[in-house]
Every structure is written in C-alpha cells, then in structure tokens.
Scaffold this motif. Structure first.
Motif, PDB file in Angstrom:
ATOM      1  N   PHE A 167      50.103   7.705  62.604  1.00  0.00           N
ATOM      2  CA  PHE A 167      50.275   8.913  63.407  1.00  0.00           C
ATOM      3  C   PHE A 167      48.979   9.331  64.079  1.00  0.00           C
ATOM      4  CE2 PHE A 167      54.402  11.082  62.933  1.00  0.00           C
ATOM      5  CZ  PHE A 167      55.053  10.020  62.352  1.00  0.00           C
ATOM      6  N   THR A 225      39.974   1.188  54.006  1.00  0.00           N
ATOM      7  CA  THR A 225      39.539   2.289  53.164  1.00  0.00           C
ATOM      8  C   THR A 225      40.644   3.316  52.940  1.00  0.00           C
ATOM      9  OG1 THR A 225      38.646   3.355  55.131  1.00  0.00           O
ATOM     10  CG2 THR A 225      37.106   2.128  53.771  1.00  0.00           C
ATOM     11  N   LEU A 226      41.210   3.866  54.024  1.00  0.00           N
ATOM     12  CA  LEU A 226      42.110   5.014  53.867  1.00  0.00           C
ATOM     13  C   LEU A 226      43.559   4.621  53.684  1.00  0.00           C
ATOM     14  CD1 LEU A 226      40.712   7.530  56.488  1.00  0.00           C
ATOM     15  CD2 LEU A 226      40.207   7.350  54.084  1.00  0.00           C
ATOM     16  N   LEU A 272      43.993  14.952  63.125  1.00  0.00           N
ATOM     17  CA  LEU A 272      43.495  16.332  63.161  1.00  0.00           C
ATOM     18  C   LEU A 272      41.972  16.334  63.266  1.00  0.00           C
ATOM     19  CD1 LEU A 272      44.966  19.033  62.938  1.00  0.00           C
ATOM     20  CD2 LEU A 272      44.482  19.032  60.513  1.00  0.00           C
ATOM     21  N   VAL A 273      41.331  15.464  62.467  1.00  0.00           N
ATOM     22  CA  VAL A 273      39.865  15.400  62.489  1.00  0.00           C
ATOM     23  C   VAL A 273      39.387  14.968  63.870  1.00  0.00           C
ATOM     24  CG1 VAL A 273      37.890  14.140  61.587  1.00  0.00           C
ATOM     25  CG2 VAL A 273      39.627  14.972  60.029  1.00  0.00           C
ATOM     26  N   VAL A 291      52.673   8.890  52.485  1.00  0.00           N
ATOM     27  CA  VAL A 291      51.221   8.979  52.300  1.00  0.00           C
ATOM     28  C   VAL A 291      50.523   8.523  53.574  1.00  0.00           C
ATOM     29  CG1 VAL A 291      49.282   8.066  51.003  1.00  0.00           C
ATOM     30  CG2 VAL A 291      51.358   8.688  49.822  1.00  0.00           C
ATOM     31  N   ILE A 326      51.709   8.614  56.612  1.00  0.00           N
ATOM     32  CA  ILE A 326      51.896   9.615  57.660  1.00  0.00           C
ATOM     33  C   ILE A 326      50.926  10.761  57.465  1.00  0.00           C
ATOM     34  CG2 ILE A 326      53.488  11.362  58.540  1.00  0.00           C
ATOM     35  CD1 ILE A 326      55.760   9.425  58.040  1.00  0.00           C
ATOM     36  N   ILE A 327      50.794  11.233  56.222  1.00  0.00           N
ATOM     37  CA  ILE A 327      49.935  12.394  55.985  1.00  0.00           C
ATOM     38  C   ILE A 327      48.477  12.040  56.253  1.00  0.00           C
ATOM     39  CG2 ILE A 327      49.137  14.017  54.254  1.00  0.00           C
ATOM     40  CD1 ILE A 327      51.912  13.610  52.920  1.00  0.00           C
ATOM     41  N   ILE A 328      48.039  10.864  55.756  1.00  0.00           N
ATOM     42  CA  ILE A 328      46.628  10.507  55.936  1.00  0.00           C
ATOM     43  C   ILE A 328      46.314  10.322  57.414  1.00  0.00           C
ATOM     44  CG2 ILE A 328      44.938   8.674  55.558  1.00  0.00           C
ATOM     45  CD1 ILE A 328      45.847   8.457  52.767  1.00  0.00           C
ATOM     46  N   GLU A 337      40.867  15.018  66.833  1.00  0.00           N
ATOM     47  CA  GLU A 337      41.126  15.988  67.896  1.00  0.00           C
ATOM     48  C   GLU A 337      40.172  17.163  67.833  1.00  0.00           C
ATOM     49  OE1 GLU A 337      45.218  17.208  67.843  1.00  0.00           O
ATOM     50  OE2 GLU A 337      45.737  15.137  68.336  1.00  0.00           O
ATOM     51  N   SER A 338      39.982  17.692  66.610  1.00  0.00           N
ATOM     52  CA  SER A 338      39.153  18.890  66.537  1.00  0.00           C
ATOM     53  C   SER A 338      37.692  18.546  66.814  1.00  0.00           C
ATOM     54  CB  SER A 338      39.323  19.573  65.190  1.00  0.00           C
ATOM     55  OG  SER A 338      39.120  18.648  64.167  1.00  0.00           O
ATOM     56  N   VAL A 339      37.248  17.349  66.413  1.00  0.00           N
ATOM     57  CA  VAL A 339      35.858  16.978  66.703  1.00  0.00           C
ATOM     58  C   VAL A 339      35.664  16.836  68.203  1.00  0.00           C
ATOM     59  CG1 VAL A 339      34.195  15.106  66.504  1.00  0.00           C
ATOM     60  CG2 VAL A 339      35.328  15.950  64.487  1.00  0.00           C
ATOM     61  N   SER A 392      47.894  11.641  59.920  1.00  0.00           N
ATOM     62  CA  SER A 392      47.911  12.957  60.576  1.00  0.00           C
ATOM     63  C   SER A 392      46.590  13.666  60.343  1.00  0.00           C
ATOM     64  CB  SER A 392      49.032  13.837  60.042  1.00  0.00           C
ATOM     65  OG  SER A 392      50.254  13.197  60.151  1.00  0.00           O
ATOM     66  N   GLY A 393      46.056  13.531  59.133  1.00  0.00           N
ATOM     67  CA  GLY A 393      44.758  14.125  58.841  1.00  0.00           C
ATOM     68  C   GLY A 393      43.675  13.533  59.717  1.00  0.00           C
ATOM     69  N   VAL A 394      43.703  12.195  59.880  1.00  0.00           N
ATOM     70  CA  VAL A 394      42.710  11.538  60.750  1.00  0.00           C
ATOM     71  C   VAL A 394      42.845  12.066  62.173  1.00  0.00           C
ATOM     72  CG1 VAL A 394      42.022   9.346  61.744  1.00  0.00           C
ATOM     73  CG2 VAL A 394      42.596   9.465  59.340  1.00  0.00           C
ATOM     74  N   LEU A 444      42.708  17.217  53.616  1.00  0.00           N
ATOM     75  CA  LEU A 444      44.030  16.591  53.490  1.00  0.00           C
ATOM     76  C   LEU A 444      43.897  15.122  53.084  1.00  0.00           C
ATOM     77  CD1 LEU A 444      46.955  17.340  53.940  1.00  0.00           C
ATOM     78  CD2 LEU A 444      46.760  16.591  56.282  1.00  0.00           C
ATOM     79  N   ILE A 445      42.979  14.399  53.763  1.00  0.00           N
ATOM     80  CA  ILE A 445      42.806  12.976  53.453  1.00  0.00           C
ATOM     81  C   ILE A 445      42.306  12.802  52.024  1.00  0.00           C
ATOM     82  CG2 ILE A 445      41.503  10.915  54.057  1.00  0.00           C
ATOM     83  CD1 ILE A 445      41.456  11.986  56.926  1.00  0.00           C
TER      84      ILE A 445
END
Lengths: 360, 292
Positions: free
Chosen positions: B37, B82-83, B101-102, B91, B93-95, B104-106, B97-99, A299-300
């Motif tokens: 987020f 960087t991000l 997700l990463v 953009v 919010i989405i980025i 939390e799952s890690v 949210s992706g961070v 996604l990123i």
C-alpha cells in the motif's frame, strides 16, 4: 459463553476496572482545575481524544471483531458531518434532523459495504473501501451547490458552553466502549469473531455470514456518523478534510496500536492523538506533518514487535523481567518465570481486555 | 474527426503509462503475494527525487534516471528484507500504510503542499494533416508509449528467459521445491521485490514528465494501479498493459465529458468491476503464476 448474559455485570466489577474508573475522575475535573480561558485547550484536547476513541471503537467493531479490514472509515465520519451541516445551512432544519439524516445516510452506506463484502473479502474488500471513500470525497469536493466544494460549510449555532461538549464526548466514549465490550460478549459478537477467525467454518456451522457482516458495518457506520455530526456541531465547520484518508489512517492507528479487537485498545491508543497537538504546540505549526511521520513509525514498530498492541503488554511480567535482569538473585528469577496465566493476550496483570472475554 | 483521432491516440499513450504504473503492483501482488500500500507513495517520492536531482543538484535527466533506478532497487530489496517479512496480508497492509504515511508526511514537511511541475511550457508536438483536420501528437506521449511497452516487454522476457526470472517463477510456484533445488526463496523474493521497485522508478520518471507533482499524488496513482490490475486480473502483466490502455481511454473520455467527475467515474467503475468481475475482464484460463 452460555452464561455470558447472566454474569456479565458481576464480571466487570474487578479491582482493575475500578482502578481505571478512579483514574478517569481527574479527567472529568479538568474544567475546574483551570481558571477562565485556560481550561479551553485541555478540554478541546479531551474532546478530540474522546471522539477518536469512539471512532476507533467503531472501526474495532468492523475490522477488529468482524475482520472486515476497512481503510475508508473516515467516510462515515464525514457523511455525518456533511449531513448535519447541509441540514442546518442549506435546508435550515433542526440539527437533530441533520444528525438523524447522517445516521440514515451512513447506515445506507454501511449496507452497501455489507453487500460488497458478501462478494469480496480480504485485500479486495480493503481496496474497494478506499475507492468508495475516494468517490464520496470527490462528491464532497465537486457537488458545489450542496457541499460548497473545498471551502466547506460553516454552520451557525447558538452558543453552547464547551463544558457541555466536554462531558457529552466523554459520556459518548464511555458508552460506546461499554457497548463494544458488551457486543463482544454477546451472541452477535461471537458470530462476528467466528466470521473473523474462519469464515468458511462459520458458514458451515450455520452462521449467516452476509447478515452478520452487514449488521457489523451498519452498527459501525451509524455510531461513526454520530461522532461526525457531533464534531461538526462543535467545530462549526465541515470540509473535505473530514473525508481524507489521513483521518482513516489515524483511526486505524489508534485502534491497532491500542490493540485490535479489544475494548481497551482504542482507549489506550487514543492518547497518541495528543502527539500531534503536542508537536504543534512545542515546535510550531510548520512541524505538524512530522506528527504523521511519528504515527507511521510507531505503527510500523508496533506491527513488527507488538502486533497485538498496547493491551498485550503485560506490565507485571515486563517489570519483573526488568528486575530479574538487573538483580542476579535466584529468588527473583524463580518468582518471575513465564506464568502460563500471564502469557499471550489474556495475561492477567493490568487493564486487560481479557476481562471482557473468556474465549480469547 | 481529426480531433477524435488525436484524443484517442493521446488517451492510449496515457493508458500505456497507467499500464506501466500498475505492472509493478500487479507483479508484487499477483506473483510475490505482497500487499504494497506504499506503492503510490513510492511513485510520488520518485517524482520528487527526479525533481530534486534536476532542479537542485543540477543533474542531467539522463544521469538522474539511472541513479533513481539503482536507489529504488535497493530500497525495494531492503524494504522486503527488513519490514515485510510477514506473510500475513493484514500485517503487510498496515506496515506499508505506515511507510506511506511516513513518506508522505516527510515530503510534505520538506517541500510543502504547493504543486510543482518538472517541465516548463508546452511539450513539443508533431502535426500531421489527417482527414480534413490536423492530427496533433505530443512527442512526450510517443516517448511514454515507447518506454512503457519496451519496459513491459523487457520485463516479460526477463521473467521468461533469464536464470533469475525463472528462479523467481519457480519460487512463486513452489517455494519448498525451489529451496530443494538450492535456491534461497527469501532472497529471491527480496530480489523480485527490488526488481518491481525498478519498474516503479521508471513509472515515476515517466509520470513526473507529464503530470503535476504533489505530496498526495500517490493516492491517485495507487488507485489507478489497483483499477488497472483489477480490470486485468491480478498478476496478469500482459492483460495489465491492455487494461492500462482501456483505463487511459476511459480517463481521457471522462476528462472531456465530465472533467469534475473524472475520479468518481473511475472509482465507481473500479468497485463495480471488482464486485461483479472479481477475476478481471481479461481473464485467461491459466493460473495466475503461469501468467506471470
């Protein structure tokens, strides 16, 4: 735009669309390739992918077209699932009654969302969708007499062949995708896009912004609820995980990576749903959370380098550039240069959503 | 009577913690115009880093905290550098949210879903006779209140008095004018983002002392942070502290009267306030950038 209604069928019969139709045929034949029980897993995967296509299309209507960026889309999905399960288990009713109840419940929730969006836009709307999703999830967790808390509800249904679900899910995905493409070209869809692009301009031109936002969220809610009921009937269990933010994030990921606002977007993006099953199958269940890690990373990366998603990748052009980079010949360079037709989202080479839209 | 006094005091102390949690977010959104987020996820990761530092690497808490704070400053700086260079809110919010997700799952992959707690046993308390009963005040709560208010006062002074704080305010108010004065606005926003992460680190330390550690805990603190910010009005740091106290009280009362519906009550309140009082309850007439 004016002649959209008269020529839309003719527009769709293009070589590219026909090619895709031919590519779908092997998927339809999956039940006949395998013998006995071996077909069950591939069929299950296709059912999941197809249901995510539908969910992502509904999110696409709400967020991609209308610009109401929702992070709580799993709510509609879960409401459909719970409505079906409660109707069947607690009230002993026909599943179709549950399906209808789910649609009505979700439509009501969609109305609520529309009403909220009349006062809140942008970021504030987004966080209120998260909060509402959390409220519904809390109710599912705590209203034990009806929802059975974390255990969830297990439904008992007559045995239905998996093939039925398989074809039903594909039919649903195709129908909703075509509906999305049609909606995008219709008058209502143009209103949605106008609201997304510039809400004040739309309002000043006489678009009833609140009405169209509400229409958009109600349509999205009703279709997403049908998917929830369908999956619950298929898997035979519903629990609060149906309402979890992870589902919402997956829906968003599928839609964004594919291409937000395009009919092809969710169809391309949905392939990523297989990644989780692939990791679970090859590395074992312990590594399943890593699928979410990969989703986040993808996604990123897409947001940084390809914010318009897979549909914006122009295969002919990228391929041509690769050839041009490899061969230092003048002829190739001349034929590859940036063709104005191929630039931007409306590039002409393959599988483009632009077939459905002249305005982009 | 003494019981109610105990409840109110402890509620206010929890509330000060909520005020601290929301301050970072309020600053990021109200002043720097960054939608973060992933910020609940960073609170959660900070809690686990503290846990790992104390239980696995055998560090003393006093050593683990500064390390976490320094790491978090650089995490925030490089995250922005960087991000999060885009200024489009969707953009961001989405980025983020992706961070989230990463992260939390890690964490879920490394430590599993089992809840953990940093402190064992019941924290020490002070007991006072009070109006015919006994007033019980947890020492930890007093420490939380002290740390939260000191950090927030320090942050407000930093923004008001120091050169860096003034530069951040200048960039927030007028990017072009600030860059004409020889300030690199991008770099200053990066530093500001790093500083907001410093507050996140302190908040996550204080939370980890009181509450359970779970990979999904971030969602809850993120929504609490939103709620506090929304009540206070975005970017209003001083109002944020009072709003935090209010939310702490409401949360404690909800816990007493309807513990199972605690979250639902808070989040319905959140949506209602957002819909009907979008500028916050503690609205000041000054513009948001002034208030920061």
């Amino acid at each position: 735009m004016q002649s959209a209604k008269t020529e839309w069928i003719g527009d769709w019969i293009t070589p590219k669309n026909l090619l895709v139709c031919i590519l779908i045929v092997p998927v339809l034949l999956i039940p006949f390739f395998y013998k006995g029980g071996a077909a069950l897993l591939p069929m299950h995967l296709v059912i999941m992918v197809a249901s995510y296509i539908v969910l992502a299309q509904t999110w696409n209507i709400l967020s991609g077209l209308t610009g109401m960026f929702s992070l709580g889309h799993a709510t509609f999905y879960g409401l459909g699932g719970y409505a079906l399960a409660v109707a069947m288990v607690k009230l002993k009713l026909n599943p179709l009654v549950g399906l209808a109840a789910g649609i009505v419940l979700s439509a009501f929730f969609g109305l609520l969302l529309g009403a909220i969006s009349s006062r809140l836009t942008g970021f504030f709307f987004t966080i209120s969708t998260i909060a509402l999703a959390q409220v519904i999830r809390t109710i599912a967790m705590q209203w034990t007499p009806v929802t059975n808390s974390i255990t969830g509800l297990k439904i008992f249904r007559p045995i239905v062949s998996r093939m039925t679900f398989f074809y039903l899910s594909i039919a649903m995905a195709v129908a909703v995708s075509i509906f999305f493409a049609y909606l995008r070209r219709s008058r209502t869809g143009s209103m949605f896009v106008a609201i997304r692009e510039n809400i004040n301009l739309a309002r000043s031109l006489g678009v009833d912004v609140v009405r169209y936002k509400t229409i958009s969220s109600v349509i999205a809610a009703m279709i997403a609820s049908v998917v929830g009921s369908f999956i619950t009937y298929y898997i035979q269990v519903v629990d609060p995980n149906y309402l979890s933010p992870i589902i919402s994030e997956k829906i968003i990921m599928v839609s964004i990576i594919g291409g937000m606002g395009y009919a092809w977007g969710p169809i391309f993006g949905s392939v990523l749903i297989l990644l989780e099953e692939f990791i679970r199958g090859t590395l074992g269940a312990r590594y399943a959370p890593l699928a979410s890690t990969l989703y986040g990373v993808i996604l990123i990366v897409f947001m940084l380098f390809r914010p318009k998603g897979i549909v914006s990748i122009n295969l002919k052009r990228s391929f041509g550039m690769a050839i041009a980079a490899l061969t230092p010949s003048k002829d190739v360079n001349a034929s590859v240069g940036p063709n104005p037709e191929n630039l931007g989202a409306g590039g002409g080479s393959t599988l483009h959503a632009s077939q459905f839209s002249k305005e982009k | 009577m003494a019981i109610w006094a105990t409840i109110i005091i402890n509620g206010l102390c929890t509330g000060s913690l909520f005020g601290l949690v929301s301050a970072a977010f309020s600053f990021q959104f109200g002043a720097l115009r960054m939608m973060n987020f992933a910020y609940g996820a960073f609170v959660m990761v900070g809690m686990y880093v503290m846990y790992a530092g104390i239980h696995h690497f055998g560090l003393h808490a006093a050593a683990a905290v500064p390390i976490l704070i320094v790491i978090y400053f650089f995490v925030g700086y490089f995250l922005r550098a960087t991000l999060l260079r885009s200024s489009d809110p969707n953009v961001q919010i989405i980025i983020t949210s992706g961070v989230a997700l990463v992260l939390e799952s890690v964490v879920l992959f490394i430590v599993g879903a089992l809840p953990r707690s940093l402190l064992a046993g019941i924290p020490p308390t002070w007991k006072f006779p009070f109006m015919g009963g006994i007033l019980v005040i947890s020492k930890l709560n007093v420490l939380t209140f002290a740390v939260s208010s000191l950090v927030l006062i320090g942050f407000a002074l930093f923004l008001k008095r120091t050169w860096l704080g003034m530069t951040i305010r200048a960039v927030v108010q007028q990017k072009e004018a600030a860059s004409l004065m020889g300030v690199d606005p991008e770099k200053i926003i990066n530093v500001g983002f790093g500083i907001s992460f410093l507050i996140t680190a302190i908040a996550s330390v204080m939370i980890s002392l009181q509450f359970v550690l779970e990979p999904t805990a971030g969602h809850y603190y993120q929504l609490i942070g939103f709620l506090v910010c929304v009540i206070a009005g975005m970017g209003n740091l001083k109002g944020g502290f009072y709003a935090g106290l209010l939310v702490g009280l409401i949360s404690t009362m909800a816990n007493i009267f309807a513990a199972t519906w605690h979250d639902a009550i808070l989040f319905i309140l959140f949506v209602v306030i957002l819909t009907f009082l979008p500028n916050g309850v503690f609205v000041s007439r000054k513009s948001i950038s002034r208030a920061v």
